[in-house]
Design an enzyme around this catalytic site. Structure first.
Site, PDB file in Angstrom:
ATOM      1  N   GLU A 277     -25.131  20.351  15.373  1.00  0.00           N
ATOM      2  CA  GLU A 277     -25.321  19.001  14.846  1.00  0.00           C
ATOM      3  C   GLU A 277     -26.543  18.992  13.930  1.00  0.00           C
ATOM      4  O   GLU A 277     -27.618  19.437  14.329  1.00  0.00           O
ATOM      5  CB  GLU A 277     -25.508  18.016  15.995  1.00  0.00           C
ATOM      6  CG  GLU A 277     -26.043  16.644  15.621  1.00  0.00           C
ATOM      7  CD  GLU A 277     -25.181  15.920  14.599  1.00  0.00           C
ATOM      8  OE1 GLU A 277     -25.731  15.478  13.572  1.00  0.00           O
ATOM      9  OE2 GLU A 277     -23.957  15.819  14.826  1.00  0.00           O
TER      10      GLU A 277
ATOM     11  N   GLY B  60     -21.496   9.298  14.285  1.00  0.00           N
ATOM     12  CA  GLY B  60     -21.314   7.914  13.867  1.00  0.00           C
ATOM     13  C   GLY B  60     -21.344   6.911  14.985  1.00  0.00           C
ATOM     14  O   GLY B  60     -21.523   5.711  14.735  1.00  0.00           O
TER      15      GLY B  60
ATOM     16  N   ALA C  60     -20.386  -0.179  15.784  1.00  0.00           N
ATOM     17  CA  ALA C  60     -20.434  -1.455  16.487  1.00  0.00           C
ATOM     18  C   ALA C  60     -19.682  -1.426  17.811  1.00  0.00           C
ATOM     19  O   ALA C  60     -19.745  -2.383  18.579  1.00  0.00           O
ATOM     20  CB  ALA C  60     -19.870  -2.564  15.604  1.00  0.00           C
TER      21      ALA C  60
ATOM     22  N   HIS D 152     -16.165   3.668   6.816  1.00  0.00           N
ATOM     23  CA  HIS D 152     -14.948   4.221   7.419  1.00  0.00           C
ATOM     24  C   HIS D 152     -14.175   5.060   6.419  1.00  0.00           C
ATOM     25  O   HIS D 152     -12.983   4.873   6.226  1.00  0.00           O
ATOM     26  CB  HIS D 152     -14.074   3.080   7.961  1.00  0.00           C
ATOM     27  CG  HIS D 152     -14.827   2.134   8.833  1.00  0.00           C
ATOM     28  ND1 HIS D 152     -14.990   0.791   8.531  1.00  0.00           N
ATOM     29  CD2 HIS D 152     -15.495   2.338   9.996  1.00  0.00           C
ATOM     30  CE1 HIS D 152     -15.704   0.211   9.479  1.00  0.00           C
ATOM     31  NE2 HIS D 152     -16.025   1.127  10.377  1.00  0.00           N
TER      32      HIS D 152
END
Length: 723
Positions: free
Chosen positions: A41, A92, A97, A489
């Site tokens: 990562e 992400g 949200a 997105h």
């Protein structure tokens, strides 16, 4: 940077690049299948206090490592699109949200999907639903359509359960005004609360893991702070580090942060070398790319251009979609207005069949006041730009007042508007206009309709909401002045196809021309989802893991068809056709046909299967539990069974009775023959549960669980054969 030291490390079976929704799923599921997994990562492992600090400190918020900023939020602006995302362990999901929605049928029937769609086995760990009535989401009845909807239906259920989908009961001022907006637009019947990946519980109360039978971390009930988009500091949002990655690390997966992958090279004898920006390298037989659209596409472009992955399809970078997204906002006129209480997103509606709207609270989004400007209509980007600049020039003080507005974030409502309509751009790898000696990703117009920077429904939502609350409707300046589609997105660019002529990967997620190199992230999706795509990416990753397990099982041996009941009687247990790894055996259990009745009455003798250490340890562990000489089970055909152990004369005697029922499996939620002991049974058997499914007319493949459903990560395989 903590890149691998110079030289080559050669240890993992699989290297996963990226720890977002695709990478986290792949890491856990492949580890469950007995593979050693290393996750690389590029971002940091963020602590909860970092998220609190990020609300005010750009150094903790922004990911711009070239400037020494090592937060988690990044924004990248190309010619046609502005893209935002998250960097760090969890990808992400940090700036997500928490929306968990399934697409409408138009997504699954989009002609961009490859054909034919072939059936595949059940996903590892899949469940029968998420337990909160959200099993169908926004897309209608799961499995009601053939093709890709049916193919992904069970994996959507698994993803929803793993991500803890729950619908909030909270209704705040912002939600009531969105409901009024839906009503004003003639779409009140589509308004609803949004399914979320949030642990609501009791507000502010910390409890032991409520999702995985105690195997996960403790969680705190949502404090309704409205700051989901800038990282949850309380452990309420179901980010990947508290589910998939948490469980994966406890199975031995290594997650290595601060490690940016530069190139991937195929090796002459098979496998790949993953080279990092710090000069180190890791070799592995298999690689899963899950670095997000920009990361994965750029990595493949660079590696192909350097001759390291020469057969990557020329379709790389084609068919990139913005999810047809636009962002508008409203600033309430009353400075005392406070709309922040609640999760970031809590309600949604469809103004028409192709358009989806959610509201957003944006506590901590201090940069938003610099990105908003007057609401301007116009499908022609050039004309809209002129009109927006003219409005700014006519009323400069109005724009300045926006920049200096008191309680700006408390008064702000942001709307994410997405459509499942066809449009696309293309990503290329070409010299930078600023640094021509360096190649970078750039955008170009695609073959189809361009990605829109203006969606009239988005502006209409802002106007209607402003009328309801009393406020000023706003556009993003990058959309109105910049003429760019703004999205969190981004999809496609390395999408599925039938061959390298029309795709980069096949329907198993394997890169055409490069065996054992997989892509499992949003870049693999060939169509606009039309809603937040996190659940879809997770479901597709679950499907990839199931297919991966099936291929390994098939590669190890030719297994008798689980749906066949016409094979001749087998006088002795046959194990030569079975795989030997626990992961492949669990996958075989998942693929077996669910039973419709209890086993026939009779004796079923055990064969311990799996890797050699397990076959040695299992009988010893059973003996220590009070059943030395255990040989199998005797079923009475009417709901009862006993255990068979050897007596002193070598005959079988019956001990410790069990109940036999057909119940959902703890592994995947589909029916299984479940043998359980009563609460008054001796220790440890009162906590043990055996599950079986038929392999053929005489053999039952089984799993033994010790504890609750969480114990599926360590469920041990066994084989019973009727004599």
């Amino acid at each position: 940077m903590n890149d691998c030291p110079t030289g080559v490390v050669s240890s993992p079976d699989v290297v996963v690049v990226g720890s977002g929704f695709g990478g986290a799923v792949a890491a856990l599921r492949l580890a469950e299948q007995g593979r050693s997994v290393l996750v690389l990562e590029q971002g940091r492992r963020h602590a909860r206090e970092d998220f609190l600090a990020a609300r005010r400190d750009p150094r903790k918020y922004l990911w711009m490592p070239e400037l020494g900023l090592r937060g988690f939020f990044w924004q990248r602006v190309l010619r046609h699109v502005g893209i935002i995302g998250g960097a760090g362990v969890g990808g992400g999901s940090i700036v997500w949200a928490g929306v968990l929605l399934e697409p409408k049928d138009e997504f699954f029937t989009d002609p961009a999907w490859p054909e034919p769609v072939r059936p595949e086995p059940t996903s590892p760990g899949s469940g029968s639903g998420d337990g909160d009535g959200n099993g169908t989401g926004s897309g209608g009845e799961l499995g009601s359509e053939a093709g890709w909807r049916a193919e992904l239906a069970e994996h959507y259920r698994t993803a929803a359960r793993m991500l803890g989908r729950e619908t909030t009961a909270h209704v705040g001022q912002m939600d009531r005004h969105l409901e009024a907006t839906a009503n004003a637009m003639g779409a009140l019947d589509t308004y609803r609360p949004t399914p979320m990946a949030i642990y609501f519980g009791r507000e502010g109360e910390t409890v032991p893991d409520p999702f995985f039978g105690g195997a996960g971390p403790e969680r705190t009930g949502c404090r309704m702070c409205g700051a989901c988009l800038v990282g949850c500091p309380y452990g309420s949002k179901n980010t990947l580090d508290v589910n998939y990655l948490w469980l994966a690390e406890r199975l031995g997966v290594e997650v290595r942060p601060d490690t940016r992958v530069d190139t991937i090279a195929e090796l002459p004898g098979g496998g790949y070398e993953i080279r990092t920006a710090g000069g180190g390298a890791v070799r592995a037989p298999e690689v899963v790319l899950a670095a997000g659209v920009l990361g994965t596409v750029e990595l493949l472009f660079r590696s192909r251009e350097q001759g390291l992955l020469p057969r990557v399809s020329q379709r790389l970078g084609e068919g990139v979609r913005t999810n047809s997204e636009a962002i508008t906002a409203v600033l309430a006129d009353n400075p005392a207005t406070d709309l922040t209480r609640g999760p970031t997103i809590s309600s949604e509606f469809y103004p028409d069949a192709a358009t989806h709207v959610t509201q957003n609270r944006y506590v901590g989004g201090w940069h938003m006041r610099f990105q908003l400007g007057p609401l301007v209509d116009g499908a022609d980007p050039a004309r809209r730009r002129r009109n927006a600049l003219a409005e700014l020039a006519r009323r400069p003080l109005r724009q300045l007042s926006l920049l200096s507005s008191r309680n700006f974030l408390e008064r702000l409502s942001v709307f994410t508007v997405m459509q499942n309509v066809e449009n696309e751009i293309r990503l290329t790898y070409s010299p930078s206009p600023v640094r021509p000696w360096t190649k970078v990703l750039r955008s170009e117009a695609g073959a189809g309709e361009p990605a829109p920077s203006y969606i009239p429904q988005a502006n209409e939502v802002a106007r209607r909401f402003a009328e309801s609350i009393g406020g000023r409707p706003l556009n993003l300046l990058l959309e109105s002045v910049g003429g760019k589609s703004i999205t969190a997105h981004i999809l496609g660019g390395a999408a599925m196809g039938n061959s390298a002529a029309d795709g980069v990967i096949d329907t198993d997620h394997q890169v055409f021309g490069h065996p054992s190199l997989y892509i499992v992230d949003g870049s693999s999706i060939p169509a606009n989802v039309g809603v937040n795509p996190s659940l879809t990416i997770t479901a597709m990753a679950e499907r990839f893991a199931a297919l991966y397990a099936a291929r390994r099982a098939a590669g190890a041996s030719t297994v008798l068809s689980s749906s066949s009941h016409s094979s001749p009687p087998t006088p002795h247990p046959v194990t030569s056709s079975l795989p030997t790894s626990t992961g492949a055996l669990r996958a075989l259990f998942s693929r077996a046909t669910p039973p419709v009745a209890r086993p026939h009455a009779g004796d079923y003798l055990v064969t311990f299967i799996g890797p050699a250490p397990l076959t040695v340890v299992a009988p010893r562990a059973i003996a220590l539990g009070g059943m030395p000489g255990w040989r199998g089970k005797r079923f009475d055909g009417a709901g009862g069974a006993t255990n068979l152990v050897d007596d002193d004369n070598g005959a079988h005697r019956e001990i410790i009775p069990m109940q036999v029922k057909l119940e959902p499996s703890w592994l995947d939620g589909r029916p299984a023959i479940v043998c359980s002991y009563g609460a008054d049974s001796p220790v440890p058997w009162r906590w043990v549960r055996d599950e079986f499914r038929p392999l053929d007319d005489r053999r039952l493949i089984g799993l033994t669980f010790a504890g609750g459903p969480w114990s599926r990560v360590a469920a041990a395989p066994l084989l019973l054969s009727r004599v």
